[in-house]
Design a protein around this motif. Structure first.
Motif, PDB file in Angstrom:
ATOM      1  N   TRP A  74      61.821  61.173  88.701  1.00 28.05           N
ATOM      2  CA  TRP A  74      61.487  59.674  89.105  1.00 28.05           C
ATOM      3  C   TRP A  74      62.556  58.941  88.354  1.00 28.05           C
ATOM      4  N   LEU A  75      62.457  59.294  87.131  1.00 29.11           N
ATOM      5  CA  LEU A  75      63.449  58.329  86.121  1.00 29.11           C
ATOM      6  C   LEU A  75      65.036  58.400  86.852  1.00 29.11           C
ATOM      7  N   VAL A  76      65.587  59.387  87.209  1.00 34.01           N
ATOM      8  CA  VAL A  76      66.858  59.648  87.386  1.00 34.01           C
ATOM      9  C   VAL A  76      67.031  58.979  88.906  1.00 34.01           C
ATOM     10  N   VAL A  77      65.994  59.063  89.666  1.00 37.18           N
ATOM     11  CA  VAL A  77      65.968  58.397  91.111  1.00 37.18           C
ATOM     12  C   VAL A  77      65.810  56.809  90.812  1.00 37.18           C
ATOM     13  N   ALA A  78      64.987  56.417  89.866  1.00 41.66           N
ATOM     14  CA  ALA A  78      64.723  54.921  89.651  1.00 41.66           C
ATOM     15  C   ALA A  78      66.002  54.478  88.952  1.00 41.66           C
ATOM     16  N   ALA A  79      66.612  55.048  88.216  1.00 40.65           N
ATOM     17  CA  ALA A  79      67.919  54.475  87.394  1.00 40.65           C
ATOM     18  C   ALA A  79      69.097  54.289  88.332  1.00 40.65           C
ATOM     19  N   ILE A  80      69.360  55.379  89.323  1.00 38.41           N
ATOM     20  CA  ILE A  80      70.318  55.268  90.094  1.00 38.41           C
ATOM     21  C   ILE A  80      70.014  54.327  91.294  1.00 38.41           C
ATOM     22  N   LEU A  81      68.935  54.186  91.754  1.00 39.32           N
ATOM     23  CA  LEU A  81      68.727  53.246  92.549  1.00 39.32           C
ATOM     24  C   LEU A  81      68.721  51.769  92.237  1.00 39.32           C
ATOM     25  N   GLY A  82      68.333  51.582  90.832  1.00 39.67           N
ATOM     26  CA  GLY A  82      68.369  50.268  90.167  1.00 39.67           C
ATOM     27  C   GLY A  82      69.961  49.969  90.077  1.00 39.67           C
ATOM     28  N   LEU A  83      70.911  50.700  89.569  1.00 33.98           N
ATOM     29  CA  LEU A  83      72.125  50.236  89.346  1.00 33.98           C
ATOM     30  C   LEU A  83      72.799  49.870  90.603  1.00 33.98           C
ATOM     31  N   SER A  84      72.425  50.748  91.672  1.00 36.39           N
ATOM     32  CA  SER A  84      73.122  50.558  92.990  1.00 36.39           C
ATOM     33  C   SER A  84      72.771  49.399  93.499  1.00 36.39           C
ATOM     34  N   LEU A  85      71.439  48.960  93.148  1.00 36.30           N
ATOM     35  CA  LEU A  85      70.779  47.455  93.685  1.00 36.30           C
ATOM     36  C   LEU A  85      71.677  46.224  92.963  1.00 36.30           C
ATOM     37  N   LEU A  86      72.126  46.425  91.714  1.00 38.62           N
ATOM     38  CA  LEU A  86      72.894  45.568  90.939  1.00 38.62           C
ATOM     39  C   LEU A  86      74.307  45.455  91.618  1.00 38.62           C
ATOM     40  N   ARG A  87      74.728  46.581  92.129  1.00 36.73           N
ATOM     41  CA  ARG A  87      76.076  46.813  92.763  1.00 36.73           C
ATOM     42  C   ARG A  87      75.889  45.780  94.007  1.00 36.73           C
TER      43      ARG A  87
ATOM     44  N   PRO B 211      69.099  58.247 102.129  1.00 38.72           N
ATOM     45  CA  PRO B 211      69.070  59.837 101.924  1.00 38.72           C
ATOM     46  C   PRO B 211      67.666  60.222 101.162  1.00 38.72           C
ATOM     47  N   VAL B 212      67.283  59.003 100.015  1.00 38.17           N
ATOM     48  CA  VAL B 212      66.244  59.437  99.228  1.00 38.17           C
ATOM     49  C   VAL B 212      65.035  59.188 100.128  1.00 38.17           C
ATOM     50  N   ILE B 213      64.931  58.207 100.926  1.00 35.02           N
ATOM     51  CA  ILE B 213      63.661  57.947 101.744  1.00 35.02           C
ATOM     52  C   ILE B 213      63.621  59.184 102.570  1.00 35.02           C
TER      53      ILE B 213
END
Length: 433
Positions: free
Chosen positions: A173-186, A202-204
């Protein structure tokens, strides 16, 4: 604990392929010339183009029927083997390695923007939706081929995180949260909605396809999953509205009506004009023997190893912008998938591709439901690509190359893991009493 794979009815890639082609068919056949003129472009789509899309749709449906006829049995035991693989050190190293590459890509992006003079005030101005703020930030946060592209390993890393957590009860979950968070900043600062959606969707899908081994709310969960497309559709529209508020609304608010009317019209225009632009490009490609959309990723590969992304010595993106300035609307520049392929490869080749893609998507979907790790990662990505089919040719873009490479890397490591000798429990000597 026993694990299962339950893809919801709406997460079948073949179904989404048909839906995407129906959207293109509707745009070619039903959107009027007056509507296109209101979006600042002539109407290029005619009943002839609508008929061509109908043939492509028929080829895809034929591929689905052929897949139904081919009843090749799926090997048993894929899910158990996938679960064991995801518990291995090799799977953990691969997941964190891909996540590390994605984070490194974001680091290159952010450091490049800071070196170009990006300030906190400019970032805040972007969030406030001040006129020109996003354009100025984009000018400073330029991409760097081969470096910022590393961010595109993020979707595969996030999908591995979901699979490890659900099937192996390991960290993810940490990896998922980090990648989603960075993409949200983008998305927020670069107005790049697709950067967030190509991870979130795809994650959902994989999250709901891999239910927890134990759940107290099974019936309620199934009801929510069944109607999840409505929830996701509303969420996507909300994200679209947020992006347009930051990027476009500040320029047009004085000349437009309500924000809601503007968003609905803008949302429809993104899909319909992509089809119309695709017809325009199809004619130009046929007349000038172009191959810039179908082979975009290869033509823009770092170092020019596979081709050149130029038309008459001009970078393709700039050349296309010039065509839209003369014949269309540069602010609505998407090309879709079907018509560029027809213009570059011919209708006959496009029909074969539609048949093969539909057939392959069904066969891969069967493997995913059986629990094969590669199919579990590939099917959610295919679902997103087919949803975007009316708007962009996702799999031919450079942004999809690291995603495909990441899935191939998982396939390679998985096969390597399968070849390693297995430890077997030592049997005690003597008779049991």
């Amino acid at each position: 604990m026993s694990h299962t794979v339950r893809f919801p009815w709406w997460a079948n890639p073949a179904l989404l392929l048909v839906v995407g082609l129906c959207v293109v068919l509707y745009s070619a056949a039903a959107v009027t010339a007056q509507q296109y003129e209101s979006w600042g472009m002539p109407a290029y789509a005619t009943p002839v183009e609508a008929l061509a899309v109908g043939w492509v749709l028929a080829a895809a449906l034929l591929g689905i029927v052929a897949a139904r006829i081919i009843r090749r049995p799926v090997a048993l035991g894929w899910l158990d083997e996938t679960s064991r693989f995801l518990k291995s050190r090799m799977a953990a190293v691969l997941m964190y390695g891909l996540a590390g590459l994605a984070v490194l890509g974001y680091a290159f992006w952010i450091s490049g923007a800071l070196r170009s003079g990006l300030t906190l005030g400019e970032a805040i101005a972007t969030l406030r939706g001040e006129p020109g703020a996003v354009t100025q930030l984009k000018g400073q946060a330029q991409t760097s081929a081969g470096l910022t592209t590393l961010t595109q390993f993020g979707p595969v890393a996030a999908l591995l995180g979901v699979a490890r957590r659900r099937l192996a009860n390991r960290g993810g979950w940490l990896v998922v949260a980090a990648i989603l968070g960075l993409s949200l900043l983008r998305f927020l600062f670069y107005a790049e909605r697709i950067a967030f959606l190509e991870i979130a969707v795809p994650v959902i899908i994989l999250f709901v396809a891999l239910p927890p081994a134990q759940s107290r709310w099974v019936k309620a969960r199934r009801r929510v999953v069944a109607f999840l497309p409505l929830i996701l559709g509303a969420a996507v529209l909300a994200l679209f509205a947020g992006g347009e508020y930051l990027r476009t609304w500040s320029w047009v608010r004085e000349d437009s009506g309500s924000f809601a009317d503007f968003i609905i019209d803008r949302f429809l225009s993104y899909y319909a004009t992509a089809t119309n632009n695709g017809v325009l490009y199809s004619r130009l490609a046929d007349a000038n023997d172009l191959d810039q959309v179908t082979f975009y990723a290869l033509n823009h590969f770092p170092g020019g190893l596979f081709g050149t992304g130029t038309v008459d010595g001009i970078d393709f993106d700039r050349w296309w912008e010039a065509q839209l300035e003369n014949y269309g609307n540069p602010s609505l520049n998407n090309l879709g998938t079907v018509f560029p392929m027809i213009g570059e490869l011919s209708l006959a080749v496009t029909l074969v591709i539609a048949f093969v893609v539909a057939l392959g998507s069904i066969l891969l979907f069967r493997l995913a439901r059986a629990g094969h790790i590669v199919a579990l990662l590939a099917v959610p990505v295919m679902c997103f690509a087919f949803l975007e089919l009316p708007r962009i040719s996702y799999f031919t873009l450079g942004r999809s190359t690291p995603i495909v490479a990441g899935i191939v890397a998982v396939w390679f490591v998985y096969d390597l893991w399968r070849m390693l000798p297995r430890r077997t429990p030592t049997q005690p000597s003597g008779d049991a009493s």
